[in-house]
Every structure is written in C-alpha cells, then in structure tokens.
Design an enzyme around this catalytic site. Structure first.
Site, PDB file in Angstrom:
ATOM      1  N   CYS A  81     -24.068  18.697  13.380  1.00  0.00           N
ATOM      2  CA  CYS A  81     -23.027  19.715  13.199  1.00  0.00           C
ATOM      3  C   CYS A  81     -21.717  19.084  12.700  1.00  0.00           C
ATOM      4  CB  CYS A  81     -22.842  20.530  14.479  1.00  0.00           C
ATOM      5  SG  CYS A  81     -21.990  22.108  14.181  1.00  0.00           S
ATOM      6  N   HIS A 180     -27.832  21.633  16.567  1.00  0.00           N
ATOM      7  CA  HIS A 180     -27.588  20.853  17.785  1.00  0.00           C
ATOM      8  C   HIS A 180     -28.892  20.592  18.540  1.00  0.00           C
ATOM      9  CE1 HIS A 180     -23.121  21.276  18.024  1.00  0.00           C
ATOM     10  NE2 HIS A 180     -23.347  22.366  17.329  1.00  0.00           N
ATOM     11  N   GLU A 182     -29.496  18.444  20.691  1.00  0.00           N
ATOM     12  CA  GLU A 182     -29.204  18.007  22.064  1.00  0.00           C
ATOM     13  C   GLU A 182     -29.082  19.189  23.028  1.00  0.00           C
ATOM     14  OE1 GLU A 182     -25.177  18.858  20.288  1.00  0.00           O
ATOM     15  OE2 GLU A 182     -27.111  18.117  19.584  1.00  0.00           O
TER      16      GLU A 182
END
Length: 200
Positions: A81, A180, A182
C-alpha cells in the site's frame, strides 16, 4: 541457509502486523527505526500507512540515504500500500514535497481506489504464489498505471469495478502490492518475500 533477518520500517503504519506475519513464516523479524538497525537486516518491508508521513519521518530518522543505498546494492524490499507508493519512481496525486525511494520503475496513482470509504476486498491471483487467488484487502489503495521494461506485473484485480487494475509488481529483488496481506491471516505473500530474501 537459516532464517533470513527481515526488518519492518517502523516509522508509521502496520508495523506490528508485518512483524507477526514475517515471524510466522520463519523469518527473524525486527523493527527498523535507525540506520544501525537497517545495517543488521537482509531485507526490508515498508508497511502500509500514510506515504507522506513515512516520507517525512524517513528524513527525520536519517534513513532515506541508507535505504536508497541498500536498494541500489540489491537488498530485497517489499512495500504494501503506502510502501508501494514509496517504491515507485513516479507518483500521481502525491504531495509536491513527497519523496520515495524510487526503486521500481512504475507510475503509481495515490488513493486511486478512492478515500477510506471506498476500501474494498477482491480476489487477486499472484504469479509465483501457488494456491487460490489471494483475498486482498484494499484501504485507500494505490494502483499501478504504468510499468517500465524491467518490471513484472504479477497481480491484477480479477473482477468488479477495478477489474484488470495492476496491484502487484516485482522488479528484481523489489516487490510491491497495493493491498495489505498482513491484515488477512494469509501468509503467502510474506512467505514469497522471505524466500526472495533467502535467495538474495
């Protein structure tokens, strides 16, 4: 070879989540806030967050030149991002005082998918990452408008209004995604990056 040591640029953004994901795929993950901490890692993750803030803090913490140099020397870096924006050679709709690390020859449009309210999720198939398409979470995400000759497009959005937009690229040891990983619990992108670091 043992566990690769991978740093997460810990100036702002999803630092904890990236550290946890890297640790889960067997990397020795540690935060990086100072040039000395950068010297101790084999690879670096630039997390999502606010690209203008990360840019300013990179100067304040005297990390810009050391990171530029490590990128030039071939250190693997993964940007998600805002990290993708930081790795782009050209940023559209960025702030005039914003400076990235310009490692990947690509043009990225900042907040391309709209503001926070336009955050969305979509399936993305990533070349080199086996299995089902990745369930990608986009939060005020950029997309890639143009790539240079040495840049591999490894992921595009497969459906919906953003279909066919470029959201994952690789240039040598540099990797970037608009989304993202994560935040999803799917560790395949982090595992892919850890292998890249190991191979380097």
């Amino acid at each position: 070879m043992g566990s690769p040591t991978i740093g997460v640029l810990a100036l702002q953004g999803d630092v904890r989540e990236h550290l946890a994901a890297l640790t889960a795929v067997g990397a020795d993950a540690r935060p990086v806030r100072r040039p000395g901490e950068l010297d101790a890692v084999d690879g670096l993750v630039i997390p999502g967050g606010e690209s203008t803030t990360i840019s300013k803090l990179a100067d304040i913490f005297e990390l810009r030149e050391p990171i530029d140099k490590r990128i030039a020397d071939g250190m693997p870096v993964y940007g998600s991002c805002a990290g993708m924006i930081m790795l782009a050679s050209e940023v559209l709709d960025g702030r005039p005082d914003q400076r990235g690390f310009a490692g990947i020859e690509m043009t990225v449009r900042r907040n391309a998918f709209g503001r926070q309210v336009d955050s969305f999720e979509a399936p993305v198939r990533i070349d080199g990452v086996p299995g089902e398409p990745f369930h990608a979470v986009f939060i005020r995400a950029p997309w890639v408008e143009r790539v240079g000759a040495g840049v591999e497009v490894i992921g595009t959005v497969t459906g919906g209004p953003a279909a066919d937009r470029i959201v994952a690229v690789r240039q040598g040891n540099l990797l970037a995604t608009s989304f993202h990983p994560e935040l999803t619990g799917d560790l395949r992108v982090h595992a892919y990056f850890a292998e890249l670091v190991r191979a380097a």
